[in-house]
Design an enzyme around this catalytic site. Sequence first.
Site, PDB file in Angstrom:
ATOM      1  N   SER A 158      59.226  25.727 -31.687  1.00 37.63           N
ATOM      2  CA  SER A 158      58.273  25.777 -30.587  1.00 37.63           C
ATOM      3  C   SER A 158      58.787  26.665 -29.459  1.00 37.63           C
ATOM      4  CB  SER A 158      58.022  24.366 -30.045  1.00 37.63           C
ATOM      5  OG  SER A 158      57.469  23.529 -31.034  1.00 37.63           O
ATOM      6  N   GLY A 180      53.987  27.310 -32.665  1.00 40.65           N
ATOM      7  CA  GLY A 180      55.233  27.553 -31.948  1.00 40.65           C
ATOM      8  C   GLY A 180      55.197  28.730 -31.011  1.00 40.65           C
ATOM      9  N   GLU A 234      48.767  26.718 -36.547  1.00 42.99           N
ATOM     10  CA  GLU A 234      48.649  25.456 -35.812  1.00 42.99           C
ATOM     11  C   GLU A 234      49.109  25.591 -34.360  1.00 42.99           C
ATOM     12  OE1 GLU A 234      51.013  22.764 -38.079  1.00 42.99           O
ATOM     13  OE2 GLU A 234      49.686  22.806 -39.823  1.00 42.99           O
ATOM     14  N   PRO A 235      48.426  26.397 -33.547  1.00 45.99           N
ATOM     15  CA  PRO A 235      48.799  26.469 -32.135  1.00 45.99           C
ATOM     16  C   PRO A 235      48.458  25.176 -31.411  1.00 45.99           C
ATOM     17  CG  PRO A 235      46.775  27.686 -32.513  1.00 45.99           C
ATOM     18  CD  PRO A 235      47.263  27.245 -33.859  1.00 45.99           C
ATOM     19  N   CYS A 286      64.426   5.801 -10.741  1.00 39.36           N
ATOM     20  CA  CYS A 286      65.813   5.426 -10.465  1.00 39.36           C
ATOM     21  C   CYS A 286      66.752   6.099 -11.464  1.00 39.36           C
ATOM     22  CB  CYS A 286      65.951   3.900 -10.525  1.00 39.36           C
ATOM     23  SG  CYS A 286      67.500   3.300  -9.855  1.00 39.36           S
ATOM     24  N   ARG A 344      59.783  16.443 -20.109  1.00 34.85           N
ATOM     25  CA  ARG A 344      60.393  17.638 -20.689  1.00 34.85           C
ATOM     26  C   ARG A 344      61.632  18.126 -19.937  1.00 34.85           C
ATOM     27  NH1 ARG A 344      58.260  22.085 -20.997  1.00 34.85           N
ATOM     28  NH2 ARG A 344      59.154  22.684 -23.011  1.00 34.85           N
ATOM     29  N   TYR A 389      64.744  18.361 -22.367  1.00 35.57           N
ATOM     30  CA  TYR A 389      65.095  19.695 -22.834  1.00 35.57           C
ATOM     31  C   TYR A 389      65.674  20.606 -21.756  1.00 35.57           C
ATOM     32  CZ  TYR A 389      61.593  18.158 -26.278  1.00 35.57           C
ATOM     33  OH  TYR A 389      60.874  17.442 -27.193  1.00 35.57           O
TER      34      TYR A 389
END
Length: 495
Positions: free
Chosen positions: A262, A300, A342-343, A421, A390, A394
Amino acid sequence: MDTTAAPLVPEWLSVPAEPAALDPAVWTDSFRREEDGELAIDGRRVSELVREFGTPLYAYSEDTFRSRARAFRESFREAFAAQGAEVSVYYAGKAFLCSAVVRWAEEEGLNLDTASGGELRLALAAGLPPARIALHGNNKSEAEVRRALQHGVGRIVADSVPELLLIDRVAGELGVSAPVMIRVTPGVHAETHDFIATAHEDQKFGLSLAEGTARLAEGQLGEALRVEVAPTAADSAAMLAGLAAAALPHVDLRGVHCHIGSQIFGPEGFELAARRVLAFMAELSRRAEAPLPEVDLGGGYGIGYVAGERPRPASEIAEALAGTIAAACAEAGMEVPHLSIEPGRAITGPAGATLYTVGTIKDVAVEDEHGRTQVRRYVSVDGGMSDNARPVLYGSQYTVTLAGRSPAGEQVLCRVVGKHCESGDIVVHHCYLPADLRAGDVLAVAATGAYCWSLASNYNYLPRPAVVATSAAQAPRVIVRGETEDDLLARDAGL
């Protein structure tokens, strides 16, 4: 930019010469400034959206989703028509899925890729014809396979030999033939984060194309099927699975599927994967003595999150891939098969922005690598890692702008953080925002239409925000209801 003067600033970030400007590689045409500098989405002022729906809020442009879906469908169909081949575009629902999105995708001529029984059920409930649905996943349950076959989905992407055997058994019990594609890993390591790269060998998805790997799965076939398949010592796990699928009585082997990862910008990984997969398809067709009519090369395709990222338009991706596939098929002596892509993120990511209200603001002294003291301003907002996981998962970077008024004036280095927290609860690691930013201001974080709502949680008992769709043609409306604290408490069996 000279980062020695400001070592806390990454190379891609610079002080904006025009703070109100919106980078077209990050913000689509649906996002524009009004004359007074306030941000509007599909012509709807942010202040109006916040007044009606509150914050945090996923603001989602239907117009952007539709235009990007249409661009992929039209670009790929045109590029492959020149090669005498047809194309199906499957929207990857895992990026963001709700009933409204299912209907938009269907109306724009897209099919839908689902990755679980829940996503499949939503697609069916939204009225999408089952033949336009694919079921994916590396560990499908018997119940998920049964639901897919009972409703007649267009295809099931098999991820392993045990899954092939499960599909064949359930199809036999139901008296149907299961349309199946074999997912393979072509050994292409795309330039992306390891957790979202999915075609190198050491990961959970698919069946290897590497020679000699058949031995790793051969014992799962059972004696009778192993004799019928007759694998060789040099066979790959993918070849073993493909030959088994062709031999199973209740499986209709349609073709081969791969997905290399991706958020990929360059064409090289896609081109190399296509060549390897098509060569494998030609060999499998020869040994199985049956043509394979379809190939799916996944998605991806990257989008712009921050300055300097330049994603390729759908037309450029389609033209490059069409040329590669035509050449590879000619080398393999085969017809160009029906292509699927497959976008997910590439369609839905730029359609979304998350709106937050600013709370606490404080300056923090940071010692840089040269021993000098630098100042970073921490801007806290009313959401965080519960609505966008995210950055903590990542290390993802985002672009943010002052949305509720003009961002003019002196700009200072900031970090936008959430209210959870956790010290890692960062929404935007690096940005410049106006020096006069104050509590109550509204910020907009760009390109949050993919994998933000999908990965959202209730950490610290924060309700998940609503998703509101905008369009130039109609008034903003809720497409996913936001949660309340009462919703969360209702699940507690002790109350």
